[in-house]
Design a protein around this motif. Structure first.
Motif: not given
Lengths: 197, 197, 197, 197
Positions: D4-8, D48-63, D65-70
């Motif tokens: 469930x956790x893509x390229x973390x 939209x996810x209710x997190x800061x942009x910094x947090x997003x980049x803590x979990x995904x190396x780039x944009x 990766x989010x799409x790949x994960x989805x």
DNA sequence: AATGAATGAGTATTCATTCAT
DNA sequence: CATGAATGAATACTCATTCAT
């Protein structure tokens, strides 16, 4: 200098050139009136004037020159009215105010737009000279009516008059009764100033 | 409701952000003063403010918004002075004129430039409301001093005063004696208007 | 009505202008083929076309319009082939399939890229009309060959054919034997559909 | 099995981290559905996810990766359904088609958007492996039902089915009767293919 | 002279990503 | 770990002006 003369005083090519020039200046005026200053660009002016952009640059060195020319045209019109005033005293003052109002309301949007343009960047010495002449004539008429007053008081009166006419042109004051309002403002100021030490 | 931060994209919560916002607005003011409206562009504003262009757009949705913000800042300053007037009658009028002149000459080039900007394009409802309030306060003070007069007469007086102060700010009239000149113009007009049918 | 010049800002009258227009569209096609959609931007298109960015915007109001123009150009080519089919019955079907495959493999990367573009955003009514015409001609040929069938069945057959040709263009299916494969899929579906209640 | 956790970047050990990750991916899905691909940017996703942009980049190396994960999340869902098919023969085929349609229409806009995304840029080997597995399972089920056939014929049938389901998802074909239509297309093609030399 | 195609520096704005707090 | 302020390269598009025909 009325253009009603049946015989052209210029050669055909010259006359054509003058017409092209006038068409360009008038196109700029129309765009200013209808679409505002932001929309004024040389390509649009050329298109509106019915000439190519190349032709436009044959007659005017740059965009600025077109605006200067337009301002001159408008000032010339006002100056002609002011110079033509033959009356003296109170009548002259009324004539001056009437001429200013007539001029302002002939093409109110154009007048308002040119106000802004004039203030935005320094016009050439020629345009400045015309502004000077307008001020001088106005001051002269006031001096004639109100006797010896400090230059600054005369100038103040001129500024008051111009300010109110402009404001009315922009719709801030009703045109109805404008001439009386302006003459009241000018006269009451100058009378009061004359009484001051 | 931080009144110095208008139309912000993000409402800045940290002190640093608020400072950045103010720096951007002040940078716009300085460019307007030193180089004029033509030279005002977002890249230059950002550079002058010492921030990146991205930061600028984090706080302002577009260029317009920066100007609106600046106008609000300036108006707020004047409004604060006008609201603070406690005097009545003649003293209140003098205080109002003094405040206007003080404000105009605090940063004369900025005031002149903003004059043009305000007239060039319609500001949002908020800025318009502030202009309205200034006019209302001014009219109110005049009404208090001169008794029942037509709205248009009060407005005319306000326009006369504003026009003269602006003209002086642009160097057309001497600052020396300006307050007296303005109050003379306003009072003589209103007295005369009161006497009219 | 030069159909190769869509949504032009200025209708180019001179030969040079028409060439420039075509060069811009072809530059877009090449970038799409070689670098993909992400790399497609107006500056790159202009550079690749050997013109300045200003020239590009003289003929196309925005980036979108260039793509629409390109899509139109490609569709026009396919449509010309489809319209030119004179055969009837089975031969017509084979001709249609052959034309589609020829077109797809003429510039396979371009075809694939445009597929994506078309789906990404709605094209103007004009491009939609061409898509419609392609579908209508295809359906018509199928109807002629297979007799009265529900519209949805004809459409399904068209979608099957198009899908397989696209897939082959992207390398998912071998080109070898593609025409037979497509006609088999279409014919077996329509025969089966004709037998259903 | 961190499926469930893509390229973390970091292996999230806490449940909170997993939830954050999922929220980000789901936010991307929602934006894609509601505003389309153009509107998908990392700042919006974070908001939209209710997190800061910094947090997003803590979990995904780039944009990306989010799409790949989805995409992985969605494929995983479909794969789970396909893997769960216990039936054999005809029933298995129907189950497969039903699963595909159910999946496509669960969130049709999302499915359509992801289709485009998948084709736009190459996904990593992992996502490709999942696509491979889906194709393999599908082919397997078909082989089981239709006997020995060339790989390309099985693949063709899969492509036909997927193409029709996608087209229906985009509204080109009615959902009503879709399963029958798809199975008719697949079966008639494979039967016909089986008869060919 | 007239045309209009072409130019390109300039301007507003976006967005993936970094990093100090 | 989380935050969100800051970054700046990139991108679409404009417009005054030039110049070959």
């Amino acid at each position: 200098m009325t253009s009603a003369l049946p015989t052209p005083r210029k050669t055909p090519t010259q006359r054509r050139a003058i017409e092209t020039c006038a068409a360009i200046v008038e196109a700029a005026a129309r765009i200013l009136e209808e679409q505002g200053r932001e929309a004024l660009n040389t390509n649009r002016i050329a298109e509106r004037a019915g000439v190519s952009i190349g032709t436009l640059y044959q007659y005017f060195p740059d965009k600025h020159a077109i605006l200067v020319s337009l301002i001159r045209r408008e000032r010339e019109a006002l100056l002609a009215e002011l110079r033509a005033i033959q009356a003296h005293g109170e009548a002259a003052l009324q004539a001056m105010i009437a001429a200013s109002i007539r001029h302002q309301f002939a093409r109110p949007k154009l007048a308002a737009a040119l106000e802004l343009v004039e203030r935005s960047f320094p016009l050439g010495p020629e345009a400045a000279a015309m502004a000077e002449e307008i001020a001088t004539i106005s001051s002269g008429l006031l001096a004639q009516r109100f006797g010896a007053l400090a230059q600054d008081d005369l100038l103040t009166a001129v500024l008051i008059g111009r300010g109110l006419v402009n404001a009315a042109g922009e719709g801030l004051l009703p045109r109805q009764g404008l001439a009386e309002r302006v003459s009241l403002a000018i006269e009451s100021y100058l009378c009061a100033a004359a009484r001051q030490p």
